[in-house]
Scaffold this motif. Structure first.
Motif, PDB file in Angstrom:
ATOM      1  N   ALA A  45       0.836  -1.212   0.000  1.00  0.00           N
ATOM      2  CA  ALA A  45       0.000   0.000   0.000  1.00  0.00           C
ATOM      3  C   ALA A  45       0.863   1.251   0.000  1.00  0.00           C
ATOM      4  CB  ALA A  45      -0.918   0.003   1.212  1.00  0.00           C
ATOM      5  N   GLU A  46       1.926   1.242   0.808  1.00  0.00           N
ATOM      6  CA  GLU A  46       2.788   2.419   0.875  1.00  0.00           C
ATOM      7  C   GLU A  46       3.487   2.659  -0.462  1.00  0.00           C
ATOM      8  OE1 GLU A  46       5.251   2.507   4.239  1.00  0.00           O
ATOM      9  OE2 GLU A  46       6.210   4.383   3.680  1.00  0.00           O
ATOM     10  N   ALA A  96       1.370  13.682 -10.091  1.00  0.00           N
ATOM     11  CA  ALA A  96       1.946  15.021 -10.106  1.00  0.00           C
ATOM     12  C   ALA A  96       2.613  15.299 -11.441  1.00  0.00           C
ATOM     13  CB  ALA A  96       2.952  15.173  -8.967  1.00  0.00           C
ATOM     14  N   VAL A 121      -5.987   3.441   0.547  1.00  0.00           N
ATOM     15  CA  VAL A 121      -6.358   3.674   1.942  1.00  0.00           C
ATOM     16  C   VAL A 121      -7.297   2.602   2.515  1.00  0.00           C
ATOM     17  CG1 VAL A 121      -7.437   5.304   3.532  1.00  0.00           C
ATOM     18  CG2 VAL A 121      -5.892   6.135   1.791  1.00  0.00           C
ATOM     19  N   LEU A 175       1.087   8.886  -6.402  1.00  0.00           N
ATOM     20  CA  LEU A 175       1.056  10.334  -6.177  1.00  0.00           C
ATOM     21  C   LEU A 175       2.102  11.032  -7.034  1.00  0.00           C
ATOM     22  CD1 LEU A 175       0.433  10.734  -2.355  1.00  0.00           C
ATOM     23  CD2 LEU A 175      -1.108  11.258  -4.210  1.00  0.00           C
ATOM     24  N   LEU A 176       3.299  10.450  -7.122  1.00  0.00           N
ATOM     25  CA  LEU A 176       4.337  11.069  -7.944  1.00  0.00           C
ATOM     26  C   LEU A 176       3.942  11.075  -9.418  1.00  0.00           C
ATOM     27  CD1 LEU A 176       7.563   9.711  -6.239  1.00  0.00           C
ATOM     28  CD2 LEU A 176       6.799  12.069  -6.352  1.00  0.00           C
ATOM     29  N   MET A 181       1.002   3.934  -3.029  1.00  0.00           N
ATOM     30  CA  MET A 181       0.598   5.311  -2.744  1.00  0.00           C
ATOM     31  C   MET A 181       1.663   6.299  -3.209  1.00  0.00           C
ATOM     32  SD  MET A 181       0.001   7.288   0.819  1.00  0.00           S
ATOM     33  CE  MET A 181      -1.273   6.228   1.445  1.00  0.00           C
ATOM     34  N   GLN A 182       2.929   6.045  -2.844  1.00  0.00           N
ATOM     35  CA  GLN A 182       3.982   6.987  -3.218  1.00  0.00           C
ATOM     36  C   GLN A 182       4.137   7.057  -4.733  1.00  0.00           C
ATOM     37  OE1 GLN A 182       7.265   5.391  -1.010  1.00  0.00           O
ATOM     38  NE2 GLN A 182       6.790   6.620   0.793  1.00  0.00           N
ATOM     39  N   ALA A 211      -6.237   7.575  -3.215  1.00  0.00           N
ATOM     40  CA  ALA A 211      -6.891   7.353  -1.928  1.00  0.00           C
ATOM     41  C   ALA A 211      -7.830   6.152  -1.997  1.00  0.00           C
ATOM     42  CB  ALA A 211      -7.664   8.609  -1.519  1.00  0.00           C
ATOM     43  N   TYR A 228      -4.424  16.730 -10.919  1.00  0.00           N
ATOM     44  CA  TYR A 228      -3.759  16.290  -9.696  1.00  0.00           C
ATOM     45  C   TYR A 228      -4.779  15.860  -8.643  1.00  0.00           C
ATOM     46  CZ  TYR A 228      -0.620  16.232  -5.689  1.00  0.00           C
ATOM     47  OH  TYR A 228       0.082  15.856  -4.588  1.00  0.00           O
ATOM     48  N   VAL A 238      -5.031  12.228  -6.839  1.00  0.00           N
ATOM     49  CA  VAL A 238      -5.003  12.018  -5.390  1.00  0.00           C
ATOM     50  C   VAL A 238      -6.224  11.209  -4.951  1.00  0.00           C
ATOM     51  CG1 VAL A 238      -5.157  13.181  -3.159  1.00  0.00           C
ATOM     52  CG2 VAL A 238      -3.627  14.059  -4.889  1.00  0.00           C
ATOM     53  N   MET A 247      -4.061  21.630 -14.420  1.00  0.00           N
ATOM     54  CA  MET A 247      -3.077  20.928 -13.599  1.00  0.00           C
ATOM     55  C   MET A 247      -3.687  20.564 -12.243  1.00  0.00           C
ATOM     56  SD  MET A 247       0.727  22.108 -12.417  1.00  0.00           S
ATOM     57  CE  MET A 247       0.398  23.314 -11.169  1.00  0.00           C
ATOM     58  N   MET A 248      -4.395  21.506 -11.648  1.00  0.00           N
ATOM     59  CA  MET A 248      -4.996  21.259 -10.337  1.00  0.00           C
ATOM     60  C   MET A 248      -6.060  20.167 -10.416  1.00  0.00           C
ATOM     61  SD  MET A 248      -3.717  22.983  -7.908  1.00  0.00           S
ATOM     62  CE  MET A 248      -2.060  23.292  -8.402  1.00  0.00           C
ATOM     63  N   ALA A 296      -0.014  15.651 -14.147  1.00  0.00           N
ATOM     64  CA  ALA A 296      -0.755  16.902 -13.966  1.00  0.00           C
ATOM     65  C   ALA A 296       0.069  18.091 -14.429  1.00  0.00           C
ATOM     66  CB  ALA A 296      -1.139  17.079 -12.496  1.00  0.00           C
ATOM     67  N   PHE A 297       1.353  18.120 -14.054  1.00  0.00           N
ATOM     68  CA  PHE A 297       2.194  19.259 -14.436  1.00  0.00           C
ATOM     69  C   PHE A 297       2.354  19.326 -15.940  1.00  0.00           C
ATOM     70  CE2 PHE A 297       5.084  22.616 -13.546  1.00  0.00           C
ATOM     71  CZ  PHE A 297       6.019  22.581 -14.566  1.00  0.00           C
TER      72      PHE A 297
END
Lengths: 101, 167
Positions: free
Chosen positions: A19-20, A31, A63, A27-28, A23-24, A59, A51, A55, A47-48, A34-35
């Motif tokens: 899971a960890e 990002a 999670v 998310l990367l 998740m990492q 989740a 992103y 996220v 972009m927002m 999105a950028f």
């Protein structure tokens, strides 16, 4: 419905590590995507939005305690089985007494 | 990652940290922009040029301001704040800057414009030094970002001067 009931219990150790990592990584990646999307389209808002979507997706996947995080469960010893095998006795160390002799 | 709450907390804090880094990189990307703005200001008329009862000179003028500031906009620009200032030298002050007019440009489409206007703010000197004085009109702009560093620059237009006598 068994998958929802299993959400009550904790993940096993392998699942937590998975899971960890997921998740990492997610998310990367969100990002970066999105950028790039925002820069190419010339839109900060895009972009927002991308992103935020990334996220939320991360989740939802990492999670809650989904079943695929529980493929390596630890089997704790049953209490009735434990009683059959007595605990090893912890002996008090007699080395100091030995040197005095 | 021991429990639901633990993972949720980890996700939120990591995602916000990454968001902060994304905003920093976005602000840095503004440095890649090479702007090429242009502007022109004509003084159409000196409406009046008087000495106030307190002894300070005051002038009212009508200007024709035209500018093309579209190249200042980037994807990270929220708005452009521009103002026109009159700059001149007096015996008392080595530099006097008097703001005459300002505006906020919210979008790139509105950044190429011309406007015929009298000075929005009163042009009052500290003293009575303006007769026959030469002055510059500078167009300043502040590029206000959506996130990060604000850039400010200006164009100096020279060659303006006041009348020799009061009107």
């Amino acid at each position: 419905m068994t998958s929802f009931r299993s959400l009550r219990f904790h993940m096993d150790w392998q699942g937590q590590k998975l899971a960890e990592q997921i998740m990492q990584m997610m998310l990367l990646v969100s990002a970066v995507i999105a950028f790039v999307a925002g820069y190419v389209l010339g839109s900060f808002q895009m972009m927002m939005i991308v992103y935020a979507g990334g996220v939320t997706l991360t989740a939802l996947i990492t999670v809650p305690n989904w079943p695929f995080f529980n493929h390596h469960p630890l089997n704790w010893l049953d209490p009735s089985e434990a009683e059959k095998h007595p605990k090893p006795q912890v002996t008090v160390s007699s080395k100091k007494k030995g040197t005095k002799k | 990652m021991h429990s639901f709450g633990y993972r949720l907390n980890g996700l939120l804090t990591f995602s916000l940290t990454i968001l902060a880094i994304m905003c920093a990189i976005t602000s840095l990307s503004d440095n890649l922009n090479t702007p090429s703005p242009s502007a022109e200001i004509q003084i159409m008329n000196i409406n009046w040029f008087q000495k106030q009862p307190q002894g300070n000179d005051e002038v009212s003028l009508t200007m024709n301001i035209s500018a093309d500031l579209q190249s200042l906009f980037t994807w990270n620009t929220k708005q452009l704040f521009i103002f026109v200032a009159a700059e001149y030298e007096t015996p008392k002050n080595s530099l006097n800057q008097v703001s005459l007019w300002d505006a906020i440009i919210p979008a790139k489409e509105h950044a190429k414009f011309w406007i015929h206007t009298s000075n929005k703010y009163r042009f009052v000197d500290q003293g009575n030094n303006l007769r026959g004085k030469e002055f510059n009109l500078t167009l300043h702009w502040h590029v206000m970002p959506k996130t990060g560093k604000m850039f400010a620059d200006k164009i100096v237009l020279t060659g303006y001067s006041f009348p020799e006598e009061y009107r």
